[in-house]
Scaffold this motif. Structure first.
Motif, PDB file in Angstrom:
ATOM      1  N   ALA A 138      44.716  67.029  48.264  1.00  0.00           N
ATOM      2  CA  ALA A 138      44.980  67.611  47.099  1.00  0.00           C
ATOM      3  C   ALA A 138      45.625  66.319  46.038  1.00  0.00           C
ATOM      4  O   ALA A 138      45.614  66.617  44.960  1.00  0.00           O
ATOM      5  N   ASN A 141      43.918  65.194  42.714  1.00  0.00           N
ATOM      6  CA  ASN A 141      44.283  65.738  41.509  1.00  0.00           C
ATOM      7  C   ASN A 141      45.564  65.256  40.783  1.00  0.00           C
ATOM      8  O   ASN A 141      45.834  65.648  39.686  1.00  0.00           O
ATOM      9  N   ILE A 142      46.176  64.250  41.324  1.00  0.00           N
ATOM     10  CA  ILE A 142      47.503  63.975  41.024  1.00  0.00           C
ATOM     11  C   ILE A 142      47.605  62.525  40.429  1.00  0.00           C
ATOM     12  O   ILE A 142      47.114  61.682  41.324  1.00  0.00           O
TER      13      ILE A 142
HETATM   14  C1  LIG Z   1      40.615  70.952  47.522  1.00  0.00           C
HETATM   15  S1  LIG Z   1      41.999  72.167  47.701  1.00  0.00           S
HETATM   16  C2  LIG Z   1      42.661  71.704  49.391  1.00  0.00           C
HETATM   17  C3  LIG Z   1      43.589  72.887  49.876  1.00  0.00           C
HETATM   18  C4  LIG Z   1      44.076  72.572  51.453  1.00  0.00           C
HETATM   19  N1  LIG Z   1      44.816  71.396  51.343  1.00  0.00           N
HETATM   20  C5  LIG Z   1      42.760  72.418  52.385  1.00  0.00           C
HETATM   21  O1  LIG Z   1      42.480  71.380  52.909  1.00  0.00           O
HETATM   22  O2  LIG Z   1      42.087  73.597  52.721  1.00  0.00           O
HETATM   23  C6  LIG Z   1      43.184  71.260  46.620  1.00  0.00           C
HETATM   24  C7  LIG Z   1      44.545  71.884  46.571  1.00  0.00           C
HETATM   25  O3  LIG Z   1      45.548  71.115  45.853  1.00  0.00           O
HETATM   26  C8  LIG Z   1      46.398  72.215  44.977  1.00  0.00           C
HETATM   27  N2  LIG Z   1      47.135  71.097  44.014  1.00  0.00           N
HETATM   28  C9  LIG Z   1      46.452  70.189  43.116  1.00  0.00           C
HETATM   29  N3  LIG Z   1      47.276  69.640  42.679  1.00  0.00           N
HETATM   30  C10 LIG Z   1      48.686  70.008  43.038  1.00  0.00           C
HETATM   31  C11 LIG Z   1      49.919  69.994  42.678  1.00  0.00           C
HETATM   32  N4  LIG Z   1      50.239  68.941  41.877  1.00  0.00           N
HETATM   33  N5  LIG Z   1      50.909  70.490  43.215  1.00  0.00           N
HETATM   34  C12 LIG Z   1      50.528  71.333  44.021  1.00  0.00           C
HETATM   35  N6  LIG Z   1      49.396  71.840  44.660  1.00  0.00           N
HETATM   36  C13 LIG Z   1      48.223  71.015  44.049  1.00  0.00           C
HETATM   37  C14 LIG Z   1      45.110  72.892  44.515  1.00  0.00           C
HETATM   38  O4  LIG Z   1      45.784  74.087  43.421  1.00  0.00           O
HETATM   39  C15 LIG Z   1      44.325  73.513  45.590  1.00  0.00           C
HETATM   40  O5  LIG Z   1      44.644  74.458  46.166  1.00  0.00           O
END
Ligand SMILES: C[S@@+](CC[C@H](N)C(=O)[O-])C[C@H]1O[C@@H](n2cnc3c(N)ncnc32)[C@H](O)[C@@H]1O
Length: 269
Positions: A138, A141-142
Motif C-alpha cells: 500500500a 501509493n503514498i
Molecule cells: C495492492 S492493494 C494491497 C491490499 C492488501 N494489503 C493485500 O496485500 O492484499 C493496495 C491497497 O492499498 C490501499 N491504499 C493505497 N493508499 C492508501 C492510503 N493512503 N490509505 C489507505 N489505503 C490505501 C488501496 O486502496 C488498495 O486497497
C-alpha cells in the motif's frame, strides 16, 4: 491524490457485480480462506508471502493488529484465523472494505477481522491502540512516507511492531501500468536505504530486514493457478489486470523493482 488512488483500485460497479456472482464463484459452506487467495491476497507472492511476513513479525494470539491498506481483507483474515489476532483493516477504498466484510462473514470470521474506510495518513485511532501494524503493497501509493510511518508509530503501543512488505525502487522506473498505478503520478517507490532512514526518523528500530526479490521472481515465473475457476484480481481491477501483473513481473525480473519485508519496533512513546 487519494481520490485518484481509490478510483484506480475500486469501481463500485465491478464490486457490485462480483458480489452478485459470489455464490457461483465462491460458494459458502466449506469455503476456506486459502480458496480466496487468488482474489484477496493482492501482492506479489500471494498467500505464501503473507505467511512469510507473519513469521517474521512474530505475532501472537490476542494481539490487536491494524492492517493499513487492507484491500479486500485476505491478509487480515489470515492473521485472525491462523494467529488468533484481532485485526482491524483500513483502506481508502470503501468498496473494498464492503467486500472485505462480506468475504469475512463467508469464511465465518465475523468480528475477528473488521474493515473501515480511512486514509493511512490520518488513522482514526488513539495513540498506542495497537500491538502491531501490518502493511503490504500500500505504501507504494503514498508520497508522504514520513507522515505514513509517523502515523503508524503513533497508533502503536511502546514495544509494538510494524511489519511491512512493499515494492522498493531498483535500477529503473517500473514498466507502467503496474497493479498499484497506471503511471508515475501515483507510484512512489523508495530505495531500500531511504526506506530504512525514513523508518528510523519516524522513531522505529529496525529488527528484521529481508530482500525477498528472488522469492518474488520465482513466484512471477510460476504463479499458482486459482482453485476456484474465475476468481482473480481482474474482478477487482478490470480486464487489463493481466497486463499490469505482467509488467510488475517484468519490472521485478529486470531489477527495476525489488521486494522487501521488514519489521521495526517502537521502543519509546
Ligand atoms: C495492492 S492493494 C494491497 C491490499 C492488501 N494489503 C493485500 O496485500 O492484499 C493496495 C491497497 O492499498 C490501499 N491504499 C493505497 N493508499 C492508501 C492510503 N493512503 N490509505 C489507505 N489505503 C490505501 C488501496 O486502496 C488498495 O486497497
Amino acid at each position: 491524490m487519494s481520490d485518484e488512488v481509490e478510483r484506480h483500485y475500486a469501481a463500485p460497479s465491478r464490486i457490485d457485480s462480483l458480489l452478485a456472482n459470489l455464490d457461483a464463484m465462491a460458494p459458502a459452506g466449506e469455503l476456506k480462506i486459502a480458496d480466496l487467495a487468488p482474489l484477496d491476497q493482492f501482492h506479489a507472492g500471494g498467500l505464501e508471502a503473507t505467511r512469510q511476513l507473519a513469521t517474521l513479525a512474530g505475532l501472537s494470539a490476542g494481539q490487536q493488529v491494524l492492517d493499513v491498506g487492507s484491500g479486500v481483507g485476505g491478509p487480515a483474515r489470515f492473521l485472525a484465523e491462523t494467529y488468533g489476532c484481532s485485526v482491524t483493516g483500513i483502506d481508502l477504498a470503501a468498496d473494498y472494505c464492503r467486500l472485505a466484510e462480506v468475504l469475512t462473514a463467508r469464511v465465518g470470521l465475523e468480528g475477528k477481522a473488521t474493515f473501515r474506510p480511512a486514509n493511512a495518513l490520518d488513522l482514526p485511532f488513539a495513540d498506542g491502540t495497537f500491538d502491531a501494524v501490518w502493511t503490504q503493497h500500500a505504501a507504494m501509493n503514498i508520497a508522504d512516507r514520513p507522515g505514513l510511518y509517523r502515523e503508524m508509530h503513533r497508533v502503536l503501543r511502546p514495544g509494538g511492531v510494524v511489519a511491512l512488505y512493499d515494492a522498493v525502487a531498483g535500477n529503473g522506473a517500473p514498466l507502467f501500468p503496474v497493479p498499484w498505478a497506471r503511471d508515475s503520478s501515483t507510484s512512489f517507490l523508495l530505495a531500500p536505504d531511504d526506506l530504512r532512514d525514513v523508518l528510523q526518523q519516524a522513531g522505529f528500530t529496525v529488527i528484521a530486514w529481508r530482500d525477498v526479490s528472488e522469492d518474488a521472481k520465482r513466484w512471477f515465473a510460476n504463479r499458482p493457478r486459482s482453485a476456484l475457476p474465475g476468481l482473480g484480481l481482474h474482478l477487482l481491477m478490470g480486464s487489463d489486470f493481466p497486463s499490469m501483473a505482467a509488467n510488475f513481473g517484468r519490472s521485478v525480473m529486470e531489477g527495476r523493482v525489488g521486494l522487501l519485508m521488514a519489521v521495526a519496533r517502537k521502543d519509546h512513546a
